[in-house]
Write a protein that holds these residues in place. Structure first.
Motif, PDB file in Angstrom:
ATOM      1  N   PRO A  63      -1.778  14.976   9.223  1.00  8.39           N
ATOM      2  CA  PRO A  63      -2.777  13.907   9.313  1.00  8.39           C
ATOM      3  C   PRO A  63      -3.059  13.225   7.983  1.00  8.39           C
ATOM      4  O   PRO A  63      -3.259  12.006   7.932  1.00  8.39           O
ATOM      5  CB  PRO A  63      -4.015  14.639   9.844  1.00  8.39           C
ATOM      6  CG  PRO A  63      -3.469  15.804  10.590  1.00  8.39           C
ATOM      7  CD  PRO A  63      -2.273  16.243   9.807  1.00  8.39           C
ATOM      8  N   ALA A  64      -3.070  13.973   6.889  1.00  8.04           N
ATOM      9  CA  ALA A  64      -3.298  13.373   5.583  1.00  8.04           C
ATOM     10  C   ALA A  64      -2.157  12.429   5.215  1.00  8.04           C
ATOM     11  O   ALA A  64      -2.375  11.332   4.699  1.00  8.04           O
ATOM     12  CB  ALA A  64      -3.449  14.455   4.512  1.00  8.04           C
ATOM     13  N   TYR A  65      -0.933  12.845   5.515  1.00  8.98           N
ATOM     14  CA  TYR A  65       0.219  11.977   5.250  1.00  8.98           C
ATOM     15  C   TYR A  65       0.121  10.698   6.070  1.00  8.98           C
ATOM     16  O   TYR A  65       0.380   9.594   5.564  1.00  8.98           O
ATOM     17  CB  TYR A  65       1.524  12.707   5.568  1.00  8.98           C
ATOM     18  CG  TYR A  65       2.103  13.443   4.387  1.00  8.98           C
ATOM     19  CD1 TYR A  65       3.127  12.897   3.641  1.00  8.98           C
ATOM     20  CD2 TYR A  65       1.609  14.690   4.014  1.00  8.98           C
ATOM     21  CE1 TYR A  65       3.653  13.566   2.551  1.00  8.98           C
ATOM     22  CE2 TYR A  65       2.130  15.369   2.918  1.00  8.98           C
ATOM     23  CZ  TYR A  65       3.155  14.799   2.199  1.00  8.98           C
ATOM     24  OH  TYR A  65       3.668  15.457   1.105  1.00  8.98           O
ATOM     25  N   ALA A  66      -0.238  10.830   7.331  1.00  9.89           N
ATOM     26  CA  ALA A  66      -0.351   9.648   8.191  1.00  9.89           C
ATOM     27  C   ALA A  66      -1.399   8.677   7.657  1.00  9.89           C
ATOM     28  O   ALA A  66      -1.193   7.457   7.654  1.00  9.89           O
ATOM     29  CB  ALA A  66      -0.686  10.072   9.617  1.00  9.89           C
ATOM     30  N   SER A  67      -2.524   9.210   7.166  1.00 10.99           N
ATOM     31  CA  SER A  67      -3.566   8.332   6.640  1.00 10.99           C
ATOM     32  C   SER A  67      -3.129   7.680   5.333  1.00 10.99           C
ATOM     33  O   SER A  67      -3.470   6.532   5.049  1.00 10.99           O
ATOM     34  CB  SER A  67      -4.872   9.104   6.442  1.00 10.99           C
ATOM     35  OG  SER A  67      -4.756  10.046   5.379  1.00 10.99           O
ATOM     36  N   GLY A  68      -2.343   8.403   4.530  1.00  8.41           N
ATOM     37  CA  GLY A  68      -1.826   7.827   3.297  1.00  8.41           C
ATOM     38  C   GLY A  68      -0.859   6.691   3.568  1.00  8.41           C
ATOM     39  O   GLY A  68      -0.914   5.641   2.923  1.00  8.41           O
ATOM     40  N   VAL A  69       0.020   6.888   4.531  1.00  6.54           N
ATOM     41  CA  VAL A  69       0.955   5.830   4.909  1.00  6.54           C
ATOM     42  C   VAL A  69       0.194   4.630   5.473  1.00  6.54           C
ATOM     43  O   VAL A  69       0.513   3.471   5.178  1.00  6.54           O
ATOM     44  CB  VAL A  69       1.980   6.365   5.927  1.00  6.54           C
ATOM     45  CG1 VAL A  69       2.783   5.224   6.539  1.00  6.54           C
ATOM     46  CG2 VAL A  69       2.912   7.374   5.249  1.00  6.54           C
ATOM     47  N   ALA A  70      -0.830   4.882   6.275  1.00  9.52           N
ATOM     48  CA  ALA A  70      -1.603   3.788   6.878  1.00  9.52           C
ATOM     49  C   ALA A  70      -2.230   2.886   5.824  1.00  9.52           C
ATOM     50  O   ALA A  70      -2.394   1.682   6.041  1.00  9.52           O
ATOM     51  CB  ALA A  70      -2.680   4.353   7.797  1.00  9.52           C
ATOM     52  N   ALA A  71      -2.564   3.447   4.669  1.00 12.46           N
ATOM     53  CA  ALA A  71      -3.198   2.657   3.612  1.00 12.46           C
ATOM     54  C   ALA A  71      -2.280   1.562   3.072  1.00 12.46           C
ATOM     55  O   ALA A  71      -2.751   0.588   2.490  1.00 12.46           O
ATOM     56  CB  ALA A  71      -3.639   3.564   2.468  1.00 12.46           C
ATOM     57  N   LEU A  72      -0.970   1.704   3.281  1.00  8.31           N
ATOM     58  CA  LEU A  72      -0.036   0.683   2.826  1.00  8.31           C
ATOM     59  C   LEU A  72      -0.011  -0.540   3.747  1.00  8.31           C
ATOM     60  O   LEU A  72       0.527  -1.580   3.371  1.00  8.31           O
ATOM     61  CB  LEU A  72       1.381   1.264   2.725  1.00  8.31           C
ATOM     62  CG  LEU A  72       1.648   2.175   1.533  1.00  8.31           C
ATOM     63  CD1 LEU A  72       3.020   2.825   1.673  1.00  8.31           C
ATOM     64  CD2 LEU A  72       1.549   1.406   0.229  1.00  8.31           C
ATOM     65  N   ALA A  73      -0.571  -0.403   4.939  1.00  3.87           N
ATOM     66  CA  ALA A  73      -0.600  -1.517   5.901  1.00  3.87           C
ATOM     67  C   ALA A  73       0.787  -2.130   6.079  1.00  3.87           C
ATOM     68  O   ALA A  73       0.962  -3.343   6.047  1.00  3.87           O
ATOM     69  CB  ALA A  73      -1.612  -2.576   5.479  1.00  3.87           C
ATOM     70  N   LEU A  74       1.777  -1.272   6.270  1.00  3.40           N
ATOM     71  CA  LEU A  74       3.145  -1.739   6.490  1.00  3.40           C
ATOM     72  C   LEU A  74       3.244  -2.493   7.802  1.00  3.40           C
ATOM     73  O   LEU A  74       2.506  -2.228   8.750  1.00  3.40           O
ATOM     74  CB  LEU A  74       4.105  -0.546   6.494  1.00  3.40           C
ATOM     75  CG  LEU A  74       4.242   0.193   5.152  1.00  3.40           C
ATOM     76  CD1 LEU A  74       4.890   1.544   5.366  1.00  3.40           C
ATOM     77  CD2 LEU A  74       5.030  -0.638   4.158  1.00  3.40           C
ATOM     78  N   ARG A  75       4.204  -3.408   7.861  1.00  4.42           N
ATOM     79  CA  ARG A  75       4.412  -4.220   9.058  1.00  4.42           C
ATOM     80  C   ARG A  75       5.798  -3.950   9.633  1.00  4.42           C
ATOM     81  O   ARG A  75       6.709  -3.542   8.899  1.00  4.42           O
ATOM     82  CB  ARG A  75       4.276  -5.706   8.716  1.00  4.42           C
ATOM     83  CG  ARG A  75       2.897  -6.096   8.207  1.00  4.42           C
ATOM     84  CD  ARG A  75       2.927  -7.472   7.593  1.00  4.42           C
ATOM     85  NE  ARG A  75       3.780  -7.497   6.404  1.00  4.42           N
ATOM     86  CZ  ARG A  75       3.938  -8.547   5.612  1.00  4.42           C
ATOM     87  NH1 ARG A  75       3.325  -9.679   5.892  1.00  4.42           N
ATOM     88  NH2 ARG A  75       4.729  -8.488   4.555  1.00  4.42           N
ATOM     89  N   PRO A  76       5.974  -4.193  10.920  1.00  7.84           N
ATOM     90  CA  PRO A  76       7.306  -4.044  11.506  1.00  7.84           C
ATOM     91  C   PRO A  76       8.337  -4.879  10.749  1.00  7.84           C
ATOM     92  O   PRO A  76       8.080  -6.037  10.405  1.00  7.84           O
ATOM     93  CB  PRO A  76       7.125  -4.558  12.936  1.00  7.84           C
ATOM     94  CG  PRO A  76       5.684  -4.287  13.242  1.00  7.84           C
ATOM     95  CD  PRO A  76       4.963  -4.532  11.944  1.00  7.84           C
ATOM     96  N   GLY A  77       9.462  -4.256  10.438  1.00  7.63           N
ATOM     97  CA  GLY A  77      10.517  -4.932   9.700  1.00  7.63           C
ATOM     98  C   GLY A  77      10.470  -4.726   8.200  1.00  7.63           C
ATOM     99  O   GLY A  77      11.411  -5.110   7.495  1.00  7.63           O
TER     100      GLY A  77
END
Length: 202
Positions: free
Chosen positions: A28-42
């Motif tokens: 869960p911590a990793y998922a929240s860290g990745v979410a902070a980047l606000a990556l987009r499809p592609g």
């Protein structure tokens, strides 16, 4: 191969086989860290110092099937563990030094780096190399699944003023390496510093 690299490979190589089991609750911590980047499809994203690839599933979910996910690590045993876990099917795995990435300049939208900065032999130069491969306006997430104080307690040491992850040290380090720090959180359950790639090389 520098002495720094030898130490890193020996340290992580000896622990690679049991790494995921030892830190199985970090998802869960990793998922929240990745979410902070606000990556987009592609989008194209690098997991720098990916270890066993624990961030790769969240990164792939964020960029979708059309995106590019790359995991880079210096330690063969860590990448072998990532392959055993099936994570080579999630993204491309590169055995490489993040100080000399085999990637084109400005080819990425973001870099995720979990626990990396403490192992960089030349932090300013190494962060500048990460800036090289990210487009202007792209992002860098420096992450750890526990905060600085929790990690120090786990390792049986005291926090010191020269800790690179302390905000007064990290902000100018990033600023001189092509990045601008835009958010900083040092909590018991997560460390996360997000920076944006500047137009100049710092």
């Amino acid at each position: 191969m520098t002495l720094d690299h030898t130490h890193v490979q020996e340290f992580f190589g000896a622990r690679a086989a049991g790494w995921d089991a030892r830190f199985s609750g970090d998802g869960p911590a990793y998922a929240s860290g990745v979410a902070a980047l606000a990556l987009r499809p592609g989008d194209a994203v690098l997991d720098a110092g990916c270890g066993t690839g624990r961030a790769l599933p969240a990164l792939r979910q964020a960029v979708g099937r059309e995106g590019t996910v790359i995991g880079a690590d210096l330690t063969p045993a860590m990448l072998e563990a990532a392959v055993r876990a099936g994570r080579d099917g999630i993204g491309a795995l590169l055995l490489t030094d993040v100080a000399r990435l085999p990637l084109r300049s400005a080819s990425l939208d973001a870099v995720f780096a979990a626990g990396l900065i403490a192992h960089l032999p030349r932090p300013a130069d190494n962060l500048r190399e990460l800036a090289r491969v990210v487009r202007p306006g792209g992002q860098l997430a420096l992450f750890h699944p526990v905060g600085r104080a929790s990690l120090a307690a786990r390792q049986g040491r005291q926090l010191t003023g020269d800790d690179l992850r302390a905000e007064p040290n990290l902000r100018p380090l990033l600023g001189g390496s092509g990045w601008r720090l835009v958010s900083y959180a040092d909590e018991e359950a997560r460390f996360l510093a997000v920076a944006v790639r500047q137009n100049g090389q710092g």
